[in-house]
Scaffold this motif. Sequence first.
Motif, short mmCIF file in Angstrom:
data_model
loop_
_atom_site.label_atom_id
_atom_site.label_comp_id
_atom_site.label_asym_id
_atom_site.label_seq_id
_atom_site.Cartn_x
_atom_site.Cartn_y
_atom_site.Cartn_z
N LEU A 73 -66.87 20.36 31.63
CA LEU A 73 -67.37 18.90 31.06
C LEU A 73 -66.46 18.14 30.69
O LEU A 73 -66.61 16.80 30.45
CB LEU A 73 -68.16 19.55 29.81
N GLN A 74 -65.20 18.67 30.95
CA GLN A 74 -63.83 17.68 30.61
C GLN A 74 -63.96 16.85 29.39
O GLN A 74 -64.22 15.44 29.61
CB GLN A 74 -63.78 16.74 31.87
N TRP A 75 -63.88 17.37 28.27
CA TRP A 75 -64.00 16.79 26.77
C TRP A 75 -62.99 15.66 26.68
O TRP A 75 -63.10 14.70 26.01
CB TRP A 75 -64.13 17.75 25.64
N SER A 76 -61.86 16.06 27.32
CA SER A 76 -60.70 15.12 27.18
C SER A 76 -61.14 13.61 27.77
O SER A 76 -60.71 12.51 27.20
CB SER A 76 -59.46 15.57 27.69
N VAL A 77 -61.89 13.70 29.02
CA VAL A 77 -62.40 12.73 29.66
C VAL A 77 -63.28 11.98 28.86
O VAL A 77 -63.47 10.60 28.80
CB VAL A 77 -62.75 12.81 31.07
N VAL A 78 -64.20 12.64 28.12
CA VAL A 78 -65.27 11.76 27.08
C VAL A 78 -64.43 11.18 26.00
O VAL A 78 -65.06 10.10 25.74
CB VAL A 78 -65.92 13.08 26.81
N GLY A 79 -63.59 11.94 25.45
CA GLY A 79 -62.88 11.12 24.46
C GLY A 79 -62.18 9.95 24.87
O GLY A 79 -61.78 9.16 24.22
N GLN A 80 -61.36 9.78 26.07
CA GLN A 80 -60.68 8.90 26.84
C GLN A 80 -61.84 7.54 26.88
O GLN A 80 -61.14 6.42 26.62
CB GLN A 80 -60.21 9.21 28.04
N LEU A 134 -71.25 10.29 31.73
CA LEU A 134 -72.74 10.36 31.42
C LEU A 134 -72.85 11.02 30.12
O LEU A 134 -73.80 10.69 29.27
CB LEU A 134 -73.59 11.24 32.49
N ILE A 135 -71.98 11.95 29.60
CA ILE A 135 -71.95 12.40 28.31
C ILE A 135 -71.57 11.44 27.31
O ILE A 135 -72.11 11.11 26.31
CB ILE A 135 -70.94 13.76 28.12
N VAL A 136 -70.58 10.49 27.77
CA VAL A 136 -70.24 9.24 26.93
C VAL A 136 -71.58 8.49 26.61
O VAL A 136 -71.74 8.05 25.37
CB VAL A 136 -69.25 8.56 27.55
N ALA A 137 -72.39 8.03 27.71
CA ALA A 137 -73.60 7.31 27.52
C ALA A 137 -74.54 8.13 26.67
O ALA A 137 -75.16 7.32 25.91
CB ALA A 137 -74.03 6.93 28.93
N ALA A 138 -74.65 9.42 26.89
CA ALA A 138 -75.77 9.96 26.11
C ALA A 138 -75.27 9.90 24.80
O ALA A 138 -76.11 9.80 23.60
CB ALA A 138 -75.85 11.37 26.32
N ALA A 139 -73.97 10.11 24.42
CA ALA A 139 -73.63 10.13 22.95
C ALA A 139 -73.76 8.66 22.20
O ALA A 139 -74.15 8.64 21.09
CB ALA A 139 -72.01 10.84 22.98
N TRP A 140 -73.63 7.50 23.04
CA TRP A 140 -73.73 6.44 22.50
C TRP A 140 -75.27 6.31 22.27
O TRP A 140 -75.74 5.66 21.27
CB TRP A 140 -73.41 5.36 23.30
N TYR A 141 -76.29 6.60 23.09
CA TYR A 141 -77.57 6.50 22.90
C TYR A 141 -78.11 7.28 21.82
O TYR A 141 -78.95 6.85 21.02
CB TYR A 141 -78.45 6.89 24.21
N LEU A 142 -77.46 8.75 21.61
CA LEU A 142 -77.81 9.38 20.45
C LEU A 142 -77.42 8.55 19.02
O LEU A 142 -78.34 8.67 18.17
CB LEU A 142 -77.39 10.73 20.71
N PHE A 143 -76.39 8.13 19.12
CA PHE A 143 -75.55 7.36 17.96
C PHE A 143 -76.75 6.51 17.38
O PHE A 143 -77.22 5.98 16.41
CB PHE A 143 -74.37 6.93 18.19
N MET A 144 -77.15 5.49 18.41
CA MET A 144 -77.93 4.38 18.28
C MET A 144 -79.48 4.49 17.88
O MET A 144 -79.96 4.17 16.81
CB MET A 144 -77.81 3.24 19.48
N PHE A 189 -75.96 -5.75 33.45
CA PHE A 189 -74.74 -4.73 33.00
C PHE A 189 -75.17 -4.30 31.86
O PHE A 189 -74.86 -5.25 30.93
CB PHE A 189 -73.52 -5.53 33.04
N GLU A 190 -75.78 -3.18 31.39
CA GLU A 190 -75.90 -2.62 30.01
C GLU A 190 -75.11 -1.26 30.34
O GLU A 190 -74.44 -0.97 31.11
CB GLU A 190 -77.51 -2.49 29.87
N LEU A 191 -75.40 -0.50 29.18
CA LEU A 191 -74.85 0.82 29.07
C LEU A 191 -74.73 1.65 30.23
O LEU A 191 -73.63 2.20 30.83
CB LEU A 191 -75.45 1.65 27.84
#
Length: 319
Positions: A53-60, A259-269, A239-241
């Motif tokens: 899942l490469q969480w370092s890339v997610v944080g980046q 895709l985890i980054v996009a999902a995290a933003w959708y969950l937050f909103m 151009f959206e998320l």
Amino acid sequence: MSSSPGPAETRQEVNTTPIKAIPVRHYGRWVAGVIILFLAFIVIRSVVTNSALQWSVVGQFLFDDRILNGVRNTLLLTVISMAIGIVGGVLIAVMRLSPNPLMSGAAAIYVWLLRGTPLITQLIIWNFLALAYSRIGLGIPFGPTFISWDTNTLITQFTASLLGLGLNEAAYMAEIVRGGIQSVDSGQLEASSALGMSRAKTLRRIVLPQAMRVIIPPTGNETISMLKTTSLVVAIGYFELMVSAQTIYAQNYKTVPILIVAAAWYLFMTSVLTVAQYYIEKYFARGTTRPQPQQRKWGTRMLGFRFGSGSAQGGGGVA
């Protein structure tokens, strides 16, 4: 000569015996809770420790400029599309409830057409409307045209996204508003008519304020759904998320973490919208909900009435 206690004395002696309440044991709930916690632990541990899942890339890339730009465009689409949907939904709902058969028929056809075709199809039609109408103008039917615009210039990707999302949402909001209006008692409409109020004034001052309690919950759900539905504009390239996420992982091939980054933003909103919906529903539900009684005290009062004594300390008996 010994005298045996009478029925009243026996009842008095029995009723003064304190009742020991034994709580019901719900062993099934405890077992189910332990199983759920165990499964949750396994899933969370698997997700956290999975190196793929490469969480370092997610944080980046979580606050990357392209991702934030996509979030901004997603929120912009959501707000404007819902505004179009709510205003259009109210107008169409009023038209459907109109005694004029032409107005009600036109509104019914609109709802049937927009709800009966896929949203992604409508987005593509709006985006490629120039293939059918190269120019859009205003003028007299079958007469001269006063002003006209090139369709490709007038309907950009952003405009096509708003038209597709907003007009489609108006069809669904029309049914929600119509259900809310019809939930208001018809006697209030008759009373307002007897007082000489016009139909528009009755709708604005009497019907809609009461219908809001019914309209708000599904409208909140539609708003949350709209936030996620905006991802369909990827079909026309706005151009959206999701488009920003696709652009990034097409370059670095980090598909899963992006895709985890996009999902995290959708969950937050959606979480923020859910909290806002709760307080809005609570505001419009004022005066219609009653406070829940405290179950333990209520049960104690019931036991005291049925089995205990007439006084608080268990004095006189109650049969």
